[in-house]
Design an enzyme around this catalytic site. Structure first.
Site, mmCIF file in Angstrom:
data_model
loop_
_atom_site.group_PDB
_atom_site.id
_atom_site.type_symbol
_atom_site.label_atom_id
_atom_site.label_comp_id
_atom_site.label_asym_id
_atom_site.label_seq_id
_atom_site.Cartn_x
_atom_site.Cartn_y
_atom_site.Cartn_z
ATOM 1 N N ASP A 164 3.655 -6.529 -0.915
ATOM 2 C CA ASP A 164 3.612 -5.108 -0.554
ATOM 3 C C ASP A 164 4.769 -4.783 0.408
ATOM 4 O O ASP A 164 4.988 -5.530 1.371
ATOM 5 C CB ASP A 164 2.258 -4.844 0.124
ATOM 6 N N HIS A 165 5.496 -3.717 0.153
ATOM 7 C CA HIS A 165 6.592 -3.258 1.029
ATOM 8 C C HIS A 165 7.565 -4.376 1.418
ATOM 9 O O HIS A 165 7.800 -4.624 2.607
ATOM 10 C CB HIS A 165 6.047 -2.597 2.303
ATOM 11 N N ARG B 159 -19.442 -15.920 13.658
ATOM 12 C CA ARG B 159 -19.870 -16.036 12.255
ATOM 13 C C ARG B 159 -20.899 -14.994 11.824
ATOM 14 O O ARG B 159 -20.783 -14.462 10.716
ATOM 15 C CB ARG B 159 -20.368 -17.461 11.974
ATOM 16 N N HIS C 176 0.665 4.899 -2.822
ATOM 17 C CA HIS C 176 0.500 4.263 -1.509
ATOM 18 C C HIS C 176 -0.310 5.207 -0.630
ATOM 19 O O HIS C 176 -0.447 6.390 -0.939
ATOM 20 C CB HIS C 176 1.869 4.004 -0.878
ATOM 21 N N LYS D 23 -3.787 11.209 7.588
ATOM 22 C CA LYS D 23 -2.946 11.601 6.458
ATOM 23 C C LYS D 23 -2.775 13.098 6.325
ATOM 24 O O LYS D 23 -1.699 13.589 6.028
ATOM 25 C CB LYS D 23 -3.548 11.067 5.158
HETATM 26 P P1 13P Z 1 -3.563 3.097 3.431
HETATM 27 O O1 13P Z 1 -3.008 3.049 4.812
HETATM 28 O O2 13P Z 1 -3.931 4.494 3.033
HETATM 29 O O3 13P Z 1 -4.703 2.181 3.223
HETATM 30 O O4 13P Z 1 -2.402 2.650 2.424
HETATM 31 C C1 13P Z 1 -2.126 1.287 2.214
HETATM 32 C C2 13P Z 1 -0.849 1.074 1.463
HETATM 33 O O5 13P Z 1 -0.240 1.970 0.926
HETATM 34 C C3 13P Z 1 -0.359 -0.311 1.373
HETATM 35 O O6 13P Z 1 0.877 -0.392 0.744
HETATM 36 O O1 G3H Z 2 1.549 -0.041 3.914
HETATM 37 C C1 G3H Z 2 1.343 -0.931 4.703
HETATM 38 C C2 G3H Z 2 0.099 -1.726 4.574
HETATM 39 O O2 G3H Z 2 -1.015 -1.015 5.023
HETATM 40 C C3 G3H Z 2 0.258 -3.055 5.225
HETATM 41 O O3 G3H Z 2 0.094 -2.966 6.594
HETATM 42 O O4 G3H Z 2 2.194 -4.048 7.370
HETATM 43 O O5 G3H Z 2 0.243 -3.755 8.914
HETATM 44 O O6 G3H Z 2 0.153 -5.417 7.049
HETATM 45 P P1 G3H Z 2 0.720 -4.123 7.551
HETATM 46 ZN ZN ZN Z 3 2.162 1.277 1.172
#
Ligand code: 13P
Ligand code: G3H
Ligand code: ZN
Length: 322
Positions: free
Chosen positions: A81-82, A286, A215, A183
């Site tokens: 992701d990203h 736990r 996203h 948002k």
């Molecule tokens: P949210 O912050 O809305 O959960 O989005 C997550 C996201 O886009 C991860 O790439």
């Molecule tokens: O878009 C970002 C995701 O919510 C991931 O978040 O970079 O804090 O792991 P993070």
């Molecule tokens: Zn994202």
């Protein structure tokens, strides 16, 4: 079973959206797999740069491979992701990832195209698909902060040009959402005209349908925010997310991957805050961890119902076997 992201898209496109869930630790992984098996849904596990650093990428990979053994019915893809260019190459070369996201959306168009193209070439040589981003979401993406004034929706015509030039496999488009818990200030709605515009322009250009990725898809349930605050939290009560009833209409127009992270964090925070508020003398982690796994599994199953991915596991299994 780990499959390619393309295999999931093939079954889902235009019918339902696949949930793409960010994970960082063992409890999330257990809840994620349990919830998806429970709701008979295919899914995408997302690892961010932050998660790979927090838990160590090798630990996450080992836990996911173990989860695959514990839950043999599960069908999922593993996605970065990203990613930046360097992290994309690390994931491509590792042989573990089904797909990577190159996020150069903060760069000018031509530079975004050039970076994305390089990643696509390296990934496609190893049959890994690439998600790229065009347009800017508000909120925080890893270390890049985009304020609302600078967020801009994806231009559908530019999107076609971008897809043509980069040959990316899916497109993260800015359709009105943003990352994190805050948002929407006013009206809470997706920009369906942008999704339709991309789909229609692709058709006009004679290009195959390209899955759109949403996203910032968390819904930030008001009840979660209220419960967290009642247990000592201080979240802004005006926090608003995406209306869950909009997931499926968006999926029918081509939104095939829906990214959810924040809502899962809210579940974690609510469970742990309430647990330690009610049991202040407790220090064994736990018992709350066990509650979290169960709550997270139920949360995933609920999301999958809204995304339309619940009940699609066998259709995916049949398609993968062909
Ligand atoms: P949210 O912050 O809305 O959960 O989005 C997550 C996201 O886009 C991860 O790439
Ligand atoms: O878009 C970002 C995701 O919510 C991931 O978040 O970079 O804090 O792991 P993070
Ligand atoms: Zn994202």
């Amino acid at each position: 079973m780990i499959v390619t992201t393309a295999q999931l898209y093939k079954v889902a496109y235009g019918k339902f959206a696949v949930g793409a869930y960010n994970i960082n630790n063992m409890e999330q992984i257990l809840g994620l797999f349990r919830g998806n098996v429970q709701s008979k849904a295919p899914f995408i596990v997302q690892l961010s740069k932050g998660a790979r650093k927090y838990a160590d990428k090798r630990m996450l990979e080992a836990m996911l491979r173990t989860a695959e053994e514990i839950f043999p019915e599960a069908i999922f893809a593993v996605h970065l992701d990203h990613g930046d260019e360097e992290t994309c190459y690390d994931c491509i070369d590792s042989g573990f990832y089904s797909s990577v996201m190159i996020d150069a959306s903060h760069e000018p168009f031509e530079k975004n195209v050039a970076i994305t193209k390089r990643v696509v070439d390296r990934a496609h040589a190893k049959r890994i698909s690439v998600e790229a981003e065009l347009g800017m979401l508000g909120g925080v993406e890893e270390d890049i902060q985009v304020d609302e004034g600078h967020a801009c929706l994806t231009n559908p015509e530019e999107a076609i040009d971008f897809i043509k030039q980069t040959k990316c496999d899916s497109l993260a488009a800015a359709i009105g959402t943003s990352h994190g818990a805050y948002k929407f200030k006013g009206q809470q709605s997706l920009h369906f005209e942008v999704i339709e515009g991309i789909r229609d322009n692709l058709k006009k250009a004679g290009l195959p349908p390209t899955p759109i990725v949403m996203h910032g898809s968390s819904s930030v349930p008001r009840s979660e925010v209220e419960r967290i605050n009642a247990a000592g939290g201080k979240l802004d009560p005006s926090a608003r997310g995406v209306n869950e009833e909009e997931y499926l209409p968006a999926a029918k127009l081509g939104v095939t991957k829906v990214n959810i992270d924040t809502d899962g964090r809210l579940v974690w925070t609510r469970v742990h805050r309430e647990f330690f508020r009610d049991k202040p003398s407790e220090f064994d982690f736990r018992p709350p961890g066990t509650i979290f796994v169960e709550e997270y599994a139920n949360f995933i199953a609920h999301k999958n119902e809204k995304l339309g991915s619940a009940g699609q596991l066998e259709a995916v299994r049949a398609s993968v076997k062909k």
